[in-house]
Motif scaffolding. Structure first.
Motif, short mmCIF file in Angstrom:
data_model
loop_
_atom_site.label_atom_id
_atom_site.label_comp_id
_atom_site.label_asym_id
_atom_site.label_seq_id
_atom_site.Cartn_x
_atom_site.Cartn_y
_atom_site.Cartn_z
N GLY A 66 0.93 -1.34 0.04
CA GLY A 66 -0.03 0.11 0.05
C GLY A 66 0.95 1.13 0.04
N ARG A 67 2.13 1.16 0.16
CA ARG A 67 3.09 2.25 0.28
C ARG A 67 3.93 2.34 -0.91
N PHE A 68 4.64 1.21 -1.23
CA PHE A 68 5.70 1.00 -2.36
C PHE A 68 5.07 0.53 -3.24
N THR A 69 5.37 0.84 -4.44
CA THR A 69 4.86 0.28 -6.01
C THR A 69 6.05 -0.06 -6.76
N ILE A 70 6.38 -1.26 -7.23
CA ILE A 70 7.47 -1.74 -8.12
C ILE A 70 6.84 -1.78 -9.64
N SER A 71 7.91 -1.22 -10.47
CA SER A 71 7.53 -1.46 -12.02
C SER A 71 8.77 -1.58 -12.70
N ARG A 72 8.44 -2.00 -14.04
CA ARG A 72 9.47 -2.18 -14.78
C ARG A 72 9.32 -1.67 -16.28
N ASP A 73 10.17 -1.24 -17.00
CA ASP A 73 10.23 -0.83 -18.47
C ASP A 73 11.00 -1.64 -18.98
N ASN A 74 10.70 -2.68 -19.83
CA ASN A 74 11.40 -3.84 -20.69
C ASN A 74 12.10 -3.14 -21.64
N ALA A 75 11.22 -1.99 -22.24
CA ALA A 75 11.77 -1.37 -23.47
C ALA A 75 13.15 -0.54 -23.14
N GLU A 76 13.09 0.05 -21.71
CA GLU A 76 14.39 0.86 -21.30
C GLU A 76 15.19 0.21 -20.35
N ASN A 77 14.88 -1.17 -20.27
CA ASN A 77 16.04 -2.15 -19.14
C ASN A 77 15.69 -1.48 -17.95
N THR A 78 14.80 -0.94 -17.33
CA THR A 78 14.89 -0.11 -16.23
C THR A 78 13.79 -0.82 -15.02
N LEU A 79 14.16 -0.78 -13.90
CA LEU A 79 13.32 -1.03 -12.83
C LEU A 79 13.24 -0.10 -11.88
N TYR A 80 12.04 0.22 -11.48
CA TYR A 80 11.60 1.26 -10.61
C TYR A 80 10.87 0.75 -9.37
N LEU A 81 11.32 1.71 -8.13
CA LEU A 81 10.49 1.59 -6.91
C LEU A 81 9.91 2.88 -6.42
N GLN A 82 8.71 3.15 -6.31
CA GLN A 82 8.24 4.29 -6.01
C GLN A 82 7.62 4.04 -4.59
N MET A 83 8.45 4.88 -3.63
CA MET A 83 8.14 4.61 -2.16
C MET A 83 7.47 6.06 -1.54
N ASN A 84 6.31 5.61 -1.02
CA ASN A 84 5.63 6.81 -0.47
C ASN A 84 5.29 6.40 1.07
N SER A 85 4.82 7.49 1.72
CA SER A 85 4.59 7.45 2.89
C SER A 85 5.57 6.91 3.76
N LEU A 86 6.79 7.38 3.49
CA LEU A 86 8.17 6.35 4.01
C LEU A 86 8.27 6.65 5.54
N LYS A 87 8.57 5.66 6.27
CA LYS A 87 8.96 5.50 7.80
C LYS A 87 10.11 5.43 8.11
N PRO A 88 10.41 5.79 9.48
CA PRO A 88 11.88 5.75 9.92
C PRO A 88 12.49 4.11 9.83
N GLU A 89 11.71 3.33 9.83
CA GLU A 89 11.73 1.89 9.74
C GLU A 89 12.16 1.32 8.35
N ASP A 90 11.96 2.37 7.49
CA ASP A 90 12.14 1.96 6.01
C ASP A 90 13.68 2.46 5.68
N THR A 91 14.42 2.99 6.95
CA THR A 91 15.81 3.34 6.57
C THR A 91 16.50 2.06 6.28
N ALA A 92 17.53 2.03 5.18
CA ALA A 92 18.33 0.77 5.14
C ALA A 92 19.05 1.16 3.52
N VAL A 93 20.03 0.17 3.39
CA VAL A 93 20.32 0.10 1.74
C VAL A 93 19.56 -0.78 0.89
#
Length: 123
Positions: A66-93
């Motif tokens: 409900g907060r993160f969305t993964i998507s990919r563009d196969n034509a551009e060879n690119t992966l995305y991660l949209q992160m919304n409503s971020l929380k301190p516990e999302d802190t990481a590499v």
């Protein structure tokens, strides 16, 4: 061989948003399942979300549904991660990863990894 390069990490306040990108080399990008893992200090690496190569099926960790969305563009060879409503516990590499065939929650099953990008969420 697949090479992965992440970008888009940074420092954001709680409640904010970030978008991560992962540029992949190779002509068979669409045949690979792609995933985002994260590792916080003192914790094991965990699967955040993954997307299949063809068909676009996805899976999410309960903590980010409900907060993160993964998507990919196969034509551009690119992966995305949209992160919304971020929380301190999302802190990481955050790491981009690829594996041939279906996605898998076990990090040992993934063949290719990016260098990681730091995401820090302040309270």
């Amino acid at each position: 061989q697949v090479q992965l390069v992440e970008s888009g990490g940074g420092l954001v306040q709680a409640g904010g948003s970030l978008r991560l990108s992962c540029a992949a080399s190779g002509r068979t990008f669409k045949g690979y399942a792609m995933g985002w893992f994260r590792q916080a200090p003192g914790k094991e690496r965990e699967l955040v979300t993954a997307i299949s190569g063809i068909g676009g099926g996805t899976t999410y960790a309960d903590s980010v549904k409900g907060r993160f969305t993964i998507s990919r563009d196969n034509a551009e060879n690119t992966l995305y991660l949209q992160m919304n409503s971020l929380k301190p516990e999302d802190t990481a590499v955050y790491y981009c990863a690829a594996k041939w065939g279906p996605y898998n929650g076990n990090s040992d099953a993934w063949s290719y990894w990016g260098q990681g990008t730091q995401v820090t969420v302040s309270s």
